[in-house]
Design a protein around this motif. Structure first.
Motif, PDB file in Angstrom:
ATOM      1  N   HIS A 251     -37.951  47.064 -30.964  1.00  0.00           N
ATOM      2  CA  HIS A 251     -39.138  47.879 -30.598  1.00  0.00           C
ATOM      3  C   HIS A 251     -38.984  48.666 -29.345  1.00  0.00           C
ATOM      4  CE1 HIS A 251     -40.475  44.481 -28.366  1.00  0.00           C
ATOM      5  NE2 HIS A 251     -40.821  43.868 -29.346  1.00  0.00           N
ATOM      6  N   HIS A 252     -38.097  49.509 -29.164  1.00  0.00           N
ATOM      7  CA  HIS A 252     -37.641  50.036 -28.039  1.00  0.00           C
ATOM      8  C   HIS A 252     -39.058  51.033 -27.513  1.00  0.00           C
ATOM      9  CE1 HIS A 252     -35.926  51.455 -24.467  1.00  0.00           C
ATOM     10  NE2 HIS A 252     -35.696  52.848 -24.885  1.00  0.00           N
ATOM     11  N   LYS A 253     -39.332  50.950 -26.252  1.00  0.00           N
ATOM     12  CA  LYS A 253     -40.460  51.736 -25.821  1.00  0.00           C
ATOM     13  C   LYS A 253     -40.384  51.661 -24.395  1.00  0.00           C
ATOM     14  CE  LYS A 253     -43.369  48.296 -27.344  1.00  0.00           C
ATOM     15  NZ  LYS A 253     -42.904  46.942 -27.439  1.00  0.00           N
ATOM     16  N   VAL A 254     -41.106  52.453 -23.446  1.00  0.00           N
ATOM     17  CA  VAL A 254     -41.438  52.475 -22.164  1.00  0.00           C
ATOM     18  C   VAL A 254     -42.753  52.311 -21.923  1.00  0.00           C
ATOM     19  CG1 VAL A 254     -39.274  53.224 -21.452  1.00  0.00           C
ATOM     20  CG2 VAL A 254     -40.703  54.794 -22.077  1.00  0.00           C
ATOM     21  N   MET A 255     -43.319  51.283 -21.230  1.00  0.00           N
ATOM     22  CA  MET A 255     -44.777  51.193 -20.920  1.00  0.00           C
ATOM     23  C   MET A 255     -45.300  51.477 -19.629  1.00  0.00           C
ATOM     24  SD  MET A 255     -45.658  48.195 -23.693  1.00  0.00           S
ATOM     25  CE  MET A 255     -47.038  48.442 -23.349  1.00  0.00           C
ATOM     26  N   GLY A 256     -46.432  51.799 -19.726  1.00  0.00           N
ATOM     27  CA  GLY A 256     -47.291  52.056 -18.488  1.00  0.00           C
ATOM     28  C   GLY A 256     -47.201  53.472 -17.821  1.00  0.00           C
ATOM     29  N   LEU A 257     -48.156  54.321 -17.341  1.00  0.00           N
ATOM     30  CA  LEU A 257     -48.252  55.429 -16.944  1.00  0.00           C
ATOM     31  C   LEU A 257     -47.192  55.766 -15.990  1.00  0.00           C
ATOM     32  CD1 LEU A 257     -49.938  57.849 -17.413  1.00  0.00           C
ATOM     33  CD2 LEU A 257     -51.337  56.963 -15.571  1.00  0.00           C
ATOM     34  N   ALA A 301     -52.578  49.131 -19.554  1.00  0.00           N
ATOM     35  CA  ALA A 301     -53.195  49.937 -20.788  1.00  0.00           C
ATOM     36  C   ALA A 301     -54.318  50.759 -20.390  1.00  0.00           C
ATOM     37  CB  ALA A 301     -53.282  48.964 -21.940  1.00  0.00           C
ATOM     38  N   SER A 302     -54.447  51.917 -20.766  1.00  0.00           N
ATOM     39  CA  SER A 302     -55.479  52.759 -20.872  1.00  0.00           C
ATOM     40  C   SER A 302     -56.613  52.367 -21.640  1.00  0.00           C
ATOM     41  CB  SER A 302     -55.315  54.381 -21.054  1.00  0.00           C
ATOM     42  OG  SER A 302     -54.690  54.464 -22.448  1.00  0.00           O
ATOM     43  N   LYS A 303     -56.436  51.913 -22.693  1.00  0.00           N
ATOM     44  CA  LYS A 303     -57.421  51.080 -23.564  1.00  0.00           C
ATOM     45  C   LYS A 303     -57.009  49.746 -24.277  1.00  0.00           C
ATOM     46  CE  LYS A 303     -60.261  52.375 -27.481  1.00  0.00           C
ATOM     47  NZ  LYS A 303     -60.438  53.118 -28.923  1.00  0.00           N
ATOM     48  N   VAL A 304     -57.882  49.090 -24.540  1.00  0.00           N
ATOM     49  CA  VAL A 304     -57.417  47.633 -25.054  1.00  0.00           C
ATOM     50  C   VAL A 304     -58.399  47.176 -26.287  1.00  0.00           C
ATOM     51  CG1 VAL A 304     -57.131  45.141 -24.678  1.00  0.00           C
ATOM     52  CG2 VAL A 304     -56.281  46.740 -22.806  1.00  0.00           C
ATOM     53  N   LEU A 305     -57.868  46.803 -27.535  1.00  0.00           N
ATOM     54  CA  LEU A 305     -58.476  46.344 -28.583  1.00  0.00           C
ATOM     55  C   LEU A 305     -58.182  44.871 -28.905  1.00  0.00           C
ATOM     56  CD1 LEU A 305     -57.904  49.354 -31.186  1.00  0.00           C
ATOM     57  CD2 LEU A 305     -59.891  49.110 -29.584  1.00  0.00           C
ATOM     58  N   ALA A 341     -55.719  34.535 -27.646  1.00  0.00           N
ATOM     59  CA  ALA A 341     -56.469  36.005 -28.475  1.00  0.00           C
ATOM     60  C   ALA A 341     -55.071  36.806 -28.386  1.00  0.00           C
ATOM     61  CB  ALA A 341     -57.507  36.730 -27.628  1.00  0.00           C
ATOM     62  N   GLY A 342     -55.345  37.783 -29.189  1.00  0.00           N
ATOM     63  CA  GLY A 342     -54.217  38.997 -29.337  1.00  0.00           C
ATOM     64  C   GLY A 342     -54.739  40.309 -28.998  1.00  0.00           C
ATOM     65  N   ALA A 343     -54.039  41.500 -28.604  1.00  0.00           N
ATOM     66  CA  ALA A 343     -54.786  42.522 -28.423  1.00  0.00           C
ATOM     67  C   ALA A 343     -53.671  43.663 -28.761  1.00  0.00           C
ATOM     68  CB  ALA A 343     -54.964  42.591 -26.776  1.00  0.00           C
ATOM     69  N   ILE A 344     -54.339  44.891 -28.970  1.00  0.00           N
ATOM     70  CA  ILE A 344     -53.569  46.103 -28.857  1.00  0.00           C
ATOM     71  C   ILE A 344     -53.750  46.944 -27.379  1.00  0.00           C
ATOM     72  CG2 ILE A 344     -53.723  48.610 -29.981  1.00  0.00           C
ATOM     73  CD1 ILE A 344     -54.522  47.020 -32.646  1.00  0.00           C
ATOM     74  N   TYR A 345     -52.534  47.607 -27.125  1.00  0.00           N
ATOM     75  CA  TYR A 345     -52.616  47.972 -25.712  1.00  0.00           C
ATOM     76  C   TYR A 345     -52.186  49.463 -25.846  1.00  0.00           C
ATOM     77  CZ  TYR A 345     -52.279  43.100 -24.238  1.00  0.00           C
ATOM     78  OH  TYR A 345     -52.452  41.783 -24.175  1.00  0.00           O
ATOM     79  N   PHE A 346     -52.966  50.467 -25.384  1.00  0.00           N
ATOM     80  CA  PHE A 346     -52.409  51.770 -25.529  1.00  0.00           C
ATOM     81  C   PHE A 346     -51.757  52.095 -24.080  1.00  0.00           C
ATOM     82  CE2 PHE A 346     -55.637  51.546 -28.616  1.00  0.00           C
ATOM     83  CZ  PHE A 346     -55.239  52.432 -29.763  1.00  0.00           C
ATOM     84  N   ALA A 347     -50.584  52.129 -24.165  1.00  0.00           N
ATOM     85  CA  ALA A 347     -50.042  52.342 -22.506  1.00  0.00           C
ATOM     86  C   ALA A 347     -48.258  53.076 -23.142  1.00  0.00           C
ATOM     87  CB  ALA A 347     -49.384  50.853 -22.138  1.00  0.00           C
ATOM     88  N   MET A 348     -48.491  53.752 -23.870  1.00  0.00           N
ATOM     89  CA  MET A 348     -47.098  54.607 -24.204  1.00  0.00           C
ATOM     90  C   MET A 348     -47.427  55.966 -24.482  1.00  0.00           C
ATOM     91  SD  MET A 348     -44.862  52.505 -27.248  1.00  0.00           S
ATOM     92  CE  MET A 348     -46.044  51.134 -27.920  1.00  0.00           C
ATOM     93  N   GLU A 349     -46.318  56.781 -24.239  1.00  0.00           N
ATOM     94  CA  GLU A 349     -46.582  58.361 -24.143  1.00  0.00           C
ATOM     95  C   GLU A 349     -46.145  58.594 -25.671  1.00  0.00           C
ATOM     96  OE1 GLU A 349     -45.454  62.608 -22.211  1.00  0.00           O
ATOM     97  OE2 GLU A 349     -43.947  61.030 -22.549  1.00  0.00           O
ATOM     98  N   GLU A 350     -46.746  59.684 -26.301  1.00  0.00           N
ATOM     99  CA  GLU A 350     -46.366  60.328 -27.548  1.00  0.00           C
ATOM    100  C   GLU A 350     -45.062  60.831 -27.585  1.00  0.00           C
ATOM    101  OE1 GLU A 350     -47.581  59.886 -30.457  1.00  0.00           O
ATOM    102  OE2 GLU A 350     -46.393  61.137 -31.469  1.00  0.00           O
ATOM    103  N   GLY A 351     -44.752  61.495 -26.407  1.00  0.00           N
ATOM    104  CA  GLY A 351     -43.428  61.988 -26.212  1.00  0.00           C
ATOM    105  C   GLY A 351     -42.074  61.047 -26.363  1.00  0.00           C
ATOM    106  N   ASP A 352     -42.404  59.889 -25.642  1.00  0.00           N
ATOM    107  CA  ASP A 352     -41.482  59.129 -25.687  1.00  0.00           C
ATOM    108  C   ASP A 352     -41.170  58.408 -26.982  1.00  0.00           C
ATOM    109  OD1 ASP A 352     -40.671  58.928 -22.920  1.00  0.00           O
ATOM    110  OD2 ASP A 352     -42.598  57.776 -22.262  1.00  0.00           O
ATOM    111  N   VAL A 353     -42.440  58.171 -27.809  1.00  0.00           N
ATOM    112  CA  VAL A 353     -42.444  57.637 -29.201  1.00  0.00           C
ATOM    113  C   VAL A 353     -41.512  58.483 -29.834  1.00  0.00           C
ATOM    114  CG1 VAL A 353     -43.766  56.901 -30.916  1.00  0.00           C
ATOM    115  CG2 VAL A 353     -44.388  56.257 -28.621  1.00  0.00           C
ATOM    116  N   GLN A 354     -41.882  59.747 -29.842  1.00  0.00           N
ATOM    117  CA  GLN A 354     -41.073  60.844 -30.594  1.00  0.00           C
ATOM    118  C   GLN A 354     -39.619  60.853 -30.519  1.00  0.00           C
ATOM    119  OE1 GLN A 354     -42.954  64.693 -31.294  1.00  0.00           O
ATOM    120  NE2 GLN A 354     -44.803  63.801 -31.696  1.00  0.00           N
ATOM    121  N   SER A 355     -39.035  60.974 -28.962  1.00  0.00           N
ATOM    122  CA  SER A 355     -37.806  60.828 -28.811  1.00  0.00           C
ATOM    123  C   SER A 355     -37.114  59.599 -29.330  1.00  0.00           C
ATOM    124  CB  SER A 355     -37.746  60.842 -27.085  1.00  0.00           C
ATOM    125  OG  SER A 355     -38.340  62.062 -26.561  1.00  0.00           O
TER     126      SER A 355
END
Ligand code: ZN
Ligand code: CU
Length: 482
Positions: A251-257, A301-305, A341-355
């Motif tokens: 699950h390659h990604k880069v996290m955090g603003l 993260a900017s938002k957490v569920l 507990a478990g959570a969803i973290y919004f911390a990636m950028e759409e441009g990175d996901v697409q690349s």
């Protein structure tokens, strides 16, 4: 008179999983193999499927799953077959169901609890016991299995919060050998998570030593996917080089603003290093991640569920902000009262996901968490979202490429012979879908639903999903690496 074929899929458009352009053809199956591809007008079979207007593709291979227990506790594998998935790679992120056991009412060491918080499914003292069980009670999908380093640590170490001793490493090595002999295709690590964070690189290298003799693979949820992502890639590649095996960056990604945009660096590094050693990677099509709840991750993260909470099941599906308001307590206290507990973290950028999705060598893997009460929508939505949202709607790549990333590329990367292609003589794992309507039905607020547009799914020649429902067939096999 015996008919020459068991099943003919008529009138569909074949996309064969190799990136070759689509073509019209009938596809005939005999037993568990694709026996004939071409114009089969006038030829009869025991059974026929009209695929007019549908794409006929190899069944999708989910490159990254946590389905070790789902195959046993819900063998219809609905979250997967409903997307067209016919094979799952299980045992990722250092977490495999075998070989570790827990006593009744004991606490399951996180993150192993993502497979089973109660511990009752952790009942296999050896990997071969688990493989035998899967063989005698098959699931609807095939599986290729990894043995998890964190599972091995919990099974062998009295104190997991420190590096393993030479004696413990020896025990883990013999468990790796046992798993590989039983059919595992490799070892996974989750160096990001406690207690595996305590494992130095050298421990991982030593535990992985037996891989080389079996041609196994090393898959890793890297130590750091944020500021330290480049160091973590370097660590991963070093482990691959020193053990002498292929590595897969999970699950390659880069996290955090502050790290947004850095996929440019990571992908360039991966591409460069691919010339020197064997490297693969997978990705899920979302810019939010999901794992256990931790204050560290919340901070990035900017938002957490919240996806599940043992003490507070009523909060699953809710935003952490909302829960804070309800409880009227500071964030740190709220987090600790929800654990485990478990959570969803919004911390990636759409441009990175697409690349990353677009990168030539990236496979599609869901990383779905099937036992969460309000799971990340990737569990039910990953593959149709890549086909629909990213390929058809955004035009990120042609459908042929999208399918290659979930079939031919994945089978090649993991060494799954005869899988991931529509070819005469290949295994009859097939997904049929409507290219115009295929898409995920799940969202972050409605996260459990079968996808749109998936018509029929076949595993080893048997129909496992049709007309929006699972069938009773359980033709799944444990696949070995060749
Ligand atoms: Zn992971
Ligand atoms: Cu994972």
């Amino acid at each position: 008179m015996a008919l020459p074929f068991d099943l003919i899929i008529r009138g569909g458009t074949v996309i064969d999983g190799t990136r070759a352009p689509r073509f019209f053809a009938d596809v005939a199956l005999r037993g568990d193999v694709i026996a004939k591809i071409g114009d089969l007008a006038g030829v009869k079979a025991r059974r026929e499927i009209d695929a007019t207007g549908l794409i006929v593709a190899p069944g999708f291979i989910d490159a990254h799953t946590h389905d070790d227990r789902l195959m046993l506790s819900a063998p219809a594998m609905a979250p997967k077959v409903s997307q067209g998935v016919t094979t799952v790679i299980a045992g990722n992120c250092g977490v495999s169901l075998a070989p570790v056991t827990f006593k009744k009412d004991s606490v399951v060491t996180p993150p192993l609890d993502l497979l089973d918080i109660e511990g009752v499914w952790f009942r296999y003292r050896s990997f071969s016991e688990y493989v035998r069980h899967l063989g005698s009670a098959p699931a609807a999908t095939n599986a290729a299995l990894l043995v998890g380093h964190t599972t091995l640590r919990v099974a062998t170490m009295a104190d997991v919060k420190r590096p393993a001793t030479p004696a413990e490493i020896t025990r883990m090595q013999s468990m790796v050998t046992e798993a590989l002999e039983a059919g595992a295709i490799g070892v996974s690590t989750g160096l990001f998570y406690e207690p595996a964070t305590a494992a130095p690189t050298e421990e991982v290298i030593e535990v992985c030593r037996p891989l080389k003799g079996f041609g196994g693979v090393y898959c890793t949820h890297m130590r750091n996917e944020g500021a330290g992502v480049m160091d973590s890639l370097e660590e991963t590649f070093r482990i691959g080089r020193e053990v002498g095996v292929q590595v897969i960056v999970s699950h390659h990604k880069v996290m955090g603003l502050p790290n947004h945009g850095r996929s440019r660096e990571t992908l360039a590094f991966i591409e460069r290093q691919m010339k020197a050693q064997s490297i693969g990677l997978d990705c899920y099509p979302y810019c939010a991640s999901s794992t256990i709840l931790s204050a560290d991750r919340v901070a990035t993260a900017s938002k957490v569920l919240i996806t599940w909470s043992k003490p507070h099941p009523e909060f699953s599906g809710m935003a952490l902000d909302e829960i804070e308001q309800k409880m009227g307590k500071p964030r740190v206290e709220v987090i600790s009262s929800l654990l485990p507990a478990g959570a969803i973290y919004f911390a990636m950028e759409e441009g990175d996901v697409q690349s990353i999705l677009k990168f030539e060598h990236t496979m599609i893997g869901s990383d779905g968490l099937p036992h969460d009460s309000s799971p990340h929508p990737r569990l039910w939505g990953t593959f149709p979202r890549v086909l629909g949202h990213y390929s058809r709607v955004l035009g990120l790549f042609p459908l042929e490429t999208a399918i290659y990333k979930m079939t031919g590329l994945t089978a090649k990367t993991f060494g799954l012979a005869g899988r991931g292609v529509i070819l005469e003589g290949a295994f009859a794992d097939i997904a049929m879908f409507d290219a115009e309507t295929v898409g995920e039905a799940t969202t972050f607020s409605q996260s459990i639903a079968p996808a749109h547009g998936i018509a029929n799914v076949i595993v080893n020649g048997e129909i496992v999903w049709t007309a929006g429902q699972s069938t009773a067939a359980r033709p799944g096999r444990v696949l070995r690496r060749t």
